[in-house]
Design a protein around this motif. Structure first.
Motif, PDB file in Angstrom:
ATOM      1  N   CYS A 210     -38.083  -3.661  26.791  1.00 57.46           N
ATOM      2  CA  CYS A 210     -38.237  -2.206  26.816  1.00 57.46           C
ATOM      3  C   CYS A 210     -37.009  -1.521  26.227  1.00 57.46           C
ATOM      4  O   CYS A 210     -35.885  -2.003  26.358  1.00 57.46           O
ATOM      5  N   LYS A 211     -37.243  -0.364  25.616  1.00 59.67           N
ATOM      6  CA  LYS A 211     -36.141   0.397  25.035  1.00 59.67           C
ATOM      7  C   LYS A 211     -35.543   1.382  26.035  1.00 59.67           C
ATOM      8  O   LYS A 211     -34.358   1.718  25.953  1.00 59.67           O
ATOM      9  N   ILE A 212     -36.374   1.874  26.974  1.00 54.80           N
ATOM     10  CA  ILE A 212     -35.948   2.944  27.877  1.00 54.80           C
ATOM     11  C   ILE A 212     -36.282   2.556  29.317  1.00 54.80           C
ATOM     12  O   ILE A 212     -37.388   2.078  29.598  1.00 54.80           O
ATOM     13  N   LEU A 213     -35.343   2.763  30.230  1.00 51.94           N
ATOM     14  CA  LEU A 213     -35.578   2.538  31.659  1.00 51.94           C
ATOM     15  C   LEU A 213     -35.845   3.883  32.328  1.00 51.94           C
ATOM     16  O   LEU A 213     -35.065   4.820  32.163  1.00 51.94           O
ATOM     17  N   ILE A 214     -36.930   3.957  33.084  1.00 59.01           N
ATOM     18  CA  ILE A 214     -37.295   5.200  33.780  1.00 59.01           C
ATOM     19  C   ILE A 214     -37.310   4.916  35.282  1.00 59.01           C
ATOM     20  O   ILE A 214     -38.184   4.190  35.770  1.00 59.01           O
ATOM     21  N   PHE A 215     -36.351   5.484  35.998  1.00 58.42           N
ATOM     22  CA  PHE A 215     -36.292   5.307  37.449  1.00 58.42           C
ATOM     23  C   PHE A 215     -37.191   6.349  38.114  1.00 58.42           C
ATOM     24  O   PHE A 215     -37.025   7.548  37.883  1.00 58.42           O
ATOM     25  N   VAL A 216     -38.138   5.879  38.918  1.00 63.07           N
ATOM     26  CA  VAL A 216     -39.024   6.772  39.661  1.00 63.07           C
ATOM     27  C   VAL A 216     -38.549   6.797  41.110  1.00 63.07           C
ATOM     28  O   VAL A 216     -38.651   5.798  41.831  1.00 63.07           O
ATOM     29  N   ILE A 217     -38.019   7.946  41.523  1.00 66.97           N
ATOM     30  CA  ILE A 217     -37.406   8.086  42.840  1.00 66.97           C
ATOM     31  C   ILE A 217     -38.254   9.010  43.704  1.00 66.97           C
ATOM     32  O   ILE A 217     -38.594  10.133  43.302  1.00 66.97           O
ATOM     33  N   ILE A 291     -38.701  15.111  26.966  1.00 65.39           N
ATOM     34  CA  ILE A 291     -37.448  14.367  27.158  1.00 65.39           C
ATOM     35  C   ILE A 291     -37.623  12.914  26.729  1.00 65.39           C
ATOM     36  O   ILE A 291     -36.763  12.335  26.056  1.00 65.39           O
ATOM     37  N   LEU A 292     -38.745  12.330  27.107  1.00 64.94           N
ATOM     38  CA  LEU A 292     -39.028  10.943  26.734  1.00 64.94           C
ATOM     39  C   LEU A 292     -39.041  10.790  25.211  1.00 64.94           C
ATOM     40  O   LEU A 292     -38.452   9.844  24.666  1.00 64.94           O
ATOM     41  N   ARG A 293     -39.672  11.729  24.526  1.00 67.62           N
ATOM     42  CA  ARG A 293     -39.747  11.650  23.066  1.00 67.62           C
ATOM     43  C   ARG A 293     -38.353  11.786  22.445  1.00 67.62           C
ATOM     44  O   ARG A 293     -38.015  11.080  21.477  1.00 67.62           O
ATOM     45  N   HIS A 294     -37.547  12.683  22.990  1.00 70.06           N
ATOM     46  CA  HIS A 294     -36.193  12.874  22.480  1.00 70.06           C
ATOM     47  C   HIS A 294     -35.370  11.593  22.630  1.00 70.06           C
ATOM     48  O   HIS A 294     -34.696  11.162  21.683  1.00 70.06           O
ATOM     49  N   VAL A 295     -35.432  10.978  23.791  1.00 74.82           N
ATOM     50  CA  VAL A 295     -34.689   9.736  24.026  1.00 74.82           C
ATOM     51  C   VAL A 295     -35.231   8.624  23.131  1.00 74.82           C
ATOM     52  O   VAL A 295     -34.465   7.833  22.553  1.00 74.82           O
ATOM     53  N   TYR A 296     -36.540   8.560  23.003  1.00 74.44           N
ATOM     54  CA  TYR A 296     -37.182   7.531  22.177  1.00 74.44           C
ATOM     55  C   TYR A 296     -36.751   7.668  20.712  1.00 74.44           C
ATOM     56  O   TYR A 296     -36.428   6.665  20.062  1.00 74.44           O
ATOM     57  N   ASP A 297     -36.771   8.882  20.186  1.00 74.24           N
ATOM     58  CA  ASP A 297     -36.387   9.101  18.790  1.00 74.24           C
ATOM     59  C   ASP A 297     -34.939   8.704  18.556  1.00 74.24           C
ATOM     60  O   ASP A 297     -34.592   8.151  17.507  1.00 74.24           O
ATOM     61  N   ASN A 298     -34.071   8.983  19.530  1.00 72.85           N
ATOM     62  CA  ASN A 298     -32.668   8.575  19.398  1.00 72.85           C
ATOM     63  C   ASN A 298     -32.525   7.056  19.409  1.00 72.85           C
ATOM     64  O   ASN A 298     -31.652   6.494  18.741  1.00 72.85           O
ATOM     65  N   CYS A 299     -33.380   6.400  20.204  1.00 74.36           N
ATOM     66  CA  CYS A 299     -33.367   4.926  20.219  1.00 74.36           C
ATOM     67  C   CYS A 299     -33.757   4.379  18.849  1.00 74.36           C
ATOM     68  O   CYS A 299     -33.153   3.418  18.354  1.00 74.36           O
ATOM     69  N   GLU A 300     -34.747   5.009  18.237  1.00 74.14           N
ATOM     70  CA  GLU A 300     -35.214   4.554  16.938  1.00 74.14           C
ATOM     71  C   GLU A 300     -34.145   4.710  15.874  1.00 74.14           C
ATOM     72  O   GLU A 300     -34.050   3.930  14.934  1.00 74.14           O
ATOM     73  N   ASN A 301     -33.327   5.748  16.032  1.00 74.67           N
ATOM     74  CA  ASN A 301     -32.298   6.042  15.030  1.00 74.67           C
ATOM     75  C   ASN A 301     -31.055   5.186  15.182  1.00 74.67           C
ATOM     76  O   ASN A 301     -30.273   5.037  14.257  1.00 74.67           O
ATOM     77  N   ASP A 302     -30.871   4.637  16.409  1.00 66.90           N
ATOM     78  CA  ASP A 302     -29.652   3.837  16.661  1.00 66.90           C
ATOM     79  C   ASP A 302     -29.715   2.505  15.917  1.00 66.90           C
ATOM     80  O   ASP A 302     -30.753   1.926  15.765  1.00 66.90           O
TER      81      ASP A 302
END
Length: 302
Positions: A210-217, A291-302
């Motif tokens: 996975c590229k992103i970890l999402i903590f569900v609290i 927010i998810l899309r923003h983080v995802y797009d940054n992951c793609e660019n890294d």
């Protein structure tokens, strides 16, 4: 074996054919293991014949599996993982064919009668497991509402119930944006701080892909302690997951009365993107997806 009708003829028995292998191979496009059978047996080699004719070897059995298929022993010991770099695994090799009596012909033995029977092929029992390849994954306690969120955000239909460990196996849903970009989210079974209870770390290896970890609290139940427990578990399992992957925190069940005060205290202690949400009341679903899309797009660019 010798020429028919001539008792003085020399040996002419051919060798037997080799048994076939059972081979597992990655097939692009396959997404699950639901078509895998409980047992596979490759072809036997054919017997040798007269006139020095060698028996035909068996045709290898190719079993197609998805990318990310893991092979383990019955005791859980890791054997192999199939992926782009390692697309094929010979799970069981066929036995070598036997030798006919012609094989033993020599100057000292003009009429050999001995022969060598074929060897048995290998037999193994493997547990197959599919490592999910999702873009993001929900991590949290049992009953934190991960499945409800997945159902609310995607078209997935994960099981929802008012008891612990409703999710016993990972589920994956896909979010599709207006520009047709798709982000897949995995709902992993709930994690307890005591790894000897519940399902332990059985499914945590899915996080490696996975590229992103999402903590569900769950805001109704000591959210600070929950977050601490989740990060501690990941630190024990693989600290690189926390150190290298981007993280988002969902403060779930914000619609409950007791959650309001807990949220204010919680967000002061968390230095990560945090979204107060409610799957039941559909609160802040769109905000989270942005927010998810923003983080995802940054992951793609890294």
């Amino acid at each position: 074996m010798h020429l028919k009708g001539n008792e003085f003829a020399g040996p002419d028995g051919g060798d037997g054919g080799n048994g076939a292998h059972v081979i597992f191979k990655v097939e692009p496009g396959l997404k699950s293991l639901n078509k895998i059978q409980s047992m596979y047996q490759a072809e036997n080699g054919e017997e040798g014949r007269s006139f020095h004719m060698k028996g035909k070897s068996g045709k290898h059995l190719i079993v197609k599996v998805p990318n990310g298929t893991i092979f383990k022993t019955e005791n859980g010991e890791f054997i192999e993982e199939l992926n782009e770099k390692k697309p094929m695994f010979v799970a069981a090799r066929g036995g070598a064919g036997g030798k006919g009596n012609h094989y033993y012909l020599s100057n000292d033995n003009k009429r050999p009668v001995q022969f060598e029977p074929g060897h048995n092929g290998e037999q193994f029992v493997f547990d197959l497991e599919l490592k999910l390849i999702a873009d993001a994954a929900f991590i949290g306690y049992p009953n934190a509402g991960k499945s409800s969120l997945l159902n609310a955000l995607t078209r997935a239909r994960a099981k929802v119930g008012d008891y612990s460990f409703t999710t016993l196996h990972p589920h994956v849903g896909v979010v599709e944006y207006e520009d047709f970009e798709q982000i897949s989210i995995a709902d992993l079974p709930g994690i307890l701080p005591d790894l000897t209870r519940g399902l332990g770390t059985k499914y945590l290896h899915h996080l490696e892909k996975c590229k992103i970890l999402i903590f569900v609290i769950d805001l109704c139940d000591n959210p600070c302690q929950q977050f601490k427990d989740m990060t501690t578990v990941l630190q024990i399992f693989d600290s690189s997951l926390l150190n290298k992957k981007p993280k988002i925190v969902i403060a779930h069940k914000i619609d409950k009365e007791e959650s309001k005060n807990n949220f204010e205290k919680f967000k002061q202690k968390i230095q990560l993107p945090i979204v107060p949400m409610s799957a039941e009341k559909k609160i802040n679903l769109s905000k989270f997806l942005k927010i998810l899309r923003h983080v995802y797009d940054n992951c793609e660019n890294d």
